[in-house]
Design an enzyme around this catalytic site. Sequence first.
Site, PDB file in Angstrom:
ATOM      1  N   ASP A  96     -17.360  45.452  55.113  1.00 30.35           N
ATOM      2  CA  ASP A  96     -17.184  46.754  55.743  1.00 30.35           C
ATOM      3  C   ASP A  96     -16.101  47.518  54.976  1.00 30.35           C
ATOM      4  OD1 ASP A  96     -17.057  48.801  57.670  1.00 30.35           O
ATOM      5  OD2 ASP A  96     -17.407  47.370  59.297  1.00 30.35           O
ATOM      6  N   ASP A 196     -17.911  52.728  56.194  1.00 31.69           N
ATOM      7  CA  ASP A 196     -17.458  53.311  57.455  1.00 31.69           C
ATOM      8  C   ASP A 196     -17.375  54.843  57.343  1.00 31.69           C
ATOM      9  OD1 ASP A 196     -16.267  52.662  60.108  1.00 31.69           O
ATOM     10  OD2 ASP A 196     -14.514  53.682  59.286  1.00 31.69           O
ATOM     11  N   GLU A 247     -22.463  54.436  57.358  1.00 36.44           N
ATOM     12  CA  GLU A 247     -22.346  54.848  58.752  1.00 36.44           C
ATOM     13  C   GLU A 247     -22.105  56.345  58.777  1.00 36.44           C
ATOM     14  OE1 GLU A 247     -19.694  54.170  62.765  1.00 36.44           O
ATOM     15  OE2 GLU A 247     -18.794  54.589  60.829  1.00 36.44           O
ATOM     16  N   HIS A 321     -20.376  47.209  67.321  1.00 40.85           N
ATOM     17  CA  HIS A 321     -19.065  46.999  67.947  1.00 40.85           C
ATOM     18  C   HIS A 321     -18.509  48.263  68.594  1.00 40.85           C
ATOM     19  CE1 HIS A 321     -18.436  48.813  64.131  1.00 40.85           C
ATOM     20  NE2 HIS A 321     -17.170  49.045  64.433  1.00 40.85           N
ATOM     21  N   ASP A 322     -19.154  49.401  68.400  1.00 43.08           N
ATOM     22  CA  ASP A 322     -18.677  50.665  68.983  1.00 43.08           C
ATOM     23  C   ASP A 322     -19.496  51.105  70.183  1.00 43.08           C
ATOM     24  OD1 ASP A 322     -16.736  50.987  67.009  1.00 43.08           O
ATOM     25  OD2 ASP A 322     -18.058  52.176  65.720  1.00 43.08           O
TER      26      ASP A 322
HETATM   27  O1  TEU Z   1     -16.727  54.444  63.755  1.00 38.99           O
HETATM   28  C1  TEU Z   1     -16.868  55.811  63.579  1.00 38.99           C
HETATM   29  C2  TEU Z   1     -17.112  56.570  64.744  1.00 38.99           C
HETATM   30  O2  TEU Z   1     -17.359  57.738  64.565  1.00 38.99           O
HETATM   31  C3  TEU Z   1     -17.105  55.913  66.060  1.00 38.99           C
HETATM   32  O3  TEU Z   1     -15.908  55.275  66.318  1.00 38.99           O
HETATM   33  C4  TEU Z   1     -17.311  56.927  67.064  1.00 38.99           C
HETATM   34  O4  TEU Z   1     -16.310  57.893  66.981  1.00 38.99           O
HETATM   35  C5  TEU Z   1     -17.260  56.330  68.420  1.00 38.99           C
HETATM   36  O5  TEU Z   1     -18.067  55.223  68.498  1.00 38.99           O
HETATM   37  C6  TEU Z   1     -17.751  57.364  69.372  1.00 38.99           C
HETATM   38  O6  TEU Z   1     -17.008  57.247  70.508  1.00 38.99           O
HETATM   39  C7  TEU Z   1     -16.205  53.730  62.716  1.00 38.99           C
HETATM   40  C8  TEU Z   1     -16.042  52.295  63.135  1.00 38.99           C
HETATM   41  O7  TEU Z   1     -17.294  51.742  63.402  1.00 38.99           O
HETATM   42  C9  TEU Z   1     -15.112  52.228  64.299  1.00 38.99           C
HETATM   43  O8  TEU Z   1     -14.994  50.934  64.826  1.00 38.99           O
HETATM   44  C10 TEU Z   1     -13.774  52.740  63.823  1.00 38.99           C
HETATM   45  O9  TEU Z   1     -12.898  52.802  64.905  1.00 38.99           O
HETATM   46  C11 TEU Z   1     -13.894  54.122  63.183  1.00 38.99           C
HETATM   47  O10 TEU Z   1     -14.961  54.222  62.270  1.00 38.99           O
HETATM   48  C12 TEU Z   1     -12.647  54.423  62.401  1.00 38.99           C
HETATM   49  O11 TEU Z   1     -12.589  53.634  61.263  1.00 38.99           O
END
Ligand code: TEU
Length: 545
Positions: A96, A196, A247, A321-322
């Site tokens: 990642d 990311d 992403e 994970h989000d």
């Molecule tokens: O996520 C990007 C992102 O846009 C999401 O966190 C989104 O804002 C959220 O799910 C909506 O509420 C990536 C990673 O996957 C995340 O874990 C990180 O926190 C983020 O980038 C920052 O690096």
Amino acid sequence: MTDFKNKVVYQIYPKSFYDTNHDGYGDIKGITQKLDYLAYLGVDYLWLNPIFVSPQRDSGYDISDYCAIDPSFGTMEDLEELITEAKKRNIYLMFDMVFNHTSTEHIWFQKALQGDKKYKNYYIFKKPVDGHMPTNWESKFGGPVWEYVEKFDEYYLHLFDKSQADLNWQNPEVKKELIDIMNFWIKKGIRGFRFDVINLIDKMKYEDDYEGVGKHFYTDGPLVHHYLRELNEESFGKWEGMMTVGEMSATSLENCIEYTNPKHHELNMTFNFHHLKVDYENKEKWTTMPFDFEELKNLFHTWQVGMQQGNGWNALFWNCHDQPRSLSRFGNDKDYPIESAKMLATVIHMQRGTPYIYQGEEIGMTNAYLTDISQYRDVESINYYHILKEQGLPEQKIYEILQAKSRDNARTPMQWNHEGGFSDVTPWIEMNANCRTVNVEDNMKDENSILSYYRKLIQLRKTYLIISEGTYEPYLEEHPTVYAFQRHYQNEKLVVINNFYASETSIYIPHIKDYQILLSNYQTHTLEDCLILRPYETIVFLSKM
Ligand code: TEU
Ligand code: CA
């Protein structure tokens, strides 16, 4: 035939996968110990969330050293062992790459703060405008995107937490550093990258946003394509068999085609999140609303057909994970957990694209339903708890929202057996009590389990070219509770039917007796042209034309 089309990726959240050294945190050795399980499932790649040195303010997405392993996960030797052992089982690792920002504890940022000009230019520092912040943009985790540094009378930009400072991609030295990081890992044997929020790296204009929170000034900028082509040329594009996925935050179909059409030499595939916003009230995440099925269907059809027309390629997923757990969100974790988990899996695995399984999805893990803020760990959830409180929302409503939307829903430990089996000490985030009934051990014993069904889905992809190569056409578009589509390849046709609800419904498929059932979540079927679908029923039909 392109290599990544018949592959399946399994996403591991290392912190919550398996703990081998009794500290309550999952580790690299834990992944190595579970490789036989992953080989049994049949996946090809493991995408690991960041395991680099990090203060862990945002669970590893705040990196302070890109070329070293965070001691909480183990050592470089542990990683080398994992790579070697995985390879023996034909499994490869995807790392990642968090390249939009670094932790403010990264040596580059520390030097910038000391006033070192070279490193200050690695980040985005701006003078106040009329005594104010340079723009009115809002951080993705709440609050402004600008943090003041008194010493310089300047602000630095952070689209995420204030401990995550955005990198300045206009500086060629930054790109060079990032390319070196990728090549370092490729030489170690890493065979894929997930980038990311990579579509946010081109900040087009620094202006106040009077319509939104700033997104359109920094999302899908034209230079993103340019930068990706540079990374491709200087790094992963030089290697055979590297798999890449970007992403893409709040992206567009047009841009995703450009990111992934092989002619452009950017990435293999993209994640977009439009289908995961169908339960946002007024486009706001921190709300609760039953998901809008019609919108979900439309989005699937639009993206599937659109990406196909542009010769682009989708990464297919419900979970990561989000995101809250899909079984609790789009399925029915109370009355039909098994049926609805299998139905949701069919949707993802039969669409045109490369499927991603997020750890625990394959055994039917659900949302965590945590009831007290002290049980939450995620920076975004904790920030929003306070923001919603300040907005005057009643406590009960706030918990209802957190239970539906918190990223911690995805981050509770992997459920290996009746007691949890993740660690022999108290884990960093609590285990879901339903591990007594939802766990790997029980799933492995049962040939009708969700896990067995995922194994079949993966085997089908390896057996039938129509799944990896076939075209996609919408089907039964007007049906209010069924999402259906067809795939075509040479003289074969695949018809995929999914009832998204607990109520029975009927569909009409002419000459159904000519079809063969490849897979279903029900054991027995009475095939009539007018077909009654049972709760959450899914059927995959194959026919020769
Ligand atoms: O996520 C990007 C992102 O846009 C999401 O966190 C989104 O804002 C959220 O799910 C909506 O509420 C990536 C990673 O996957 C995340 O874990 C990180 O926190 C983020 O980038 C920052 O690096
Ligand atoms: Ca550990």
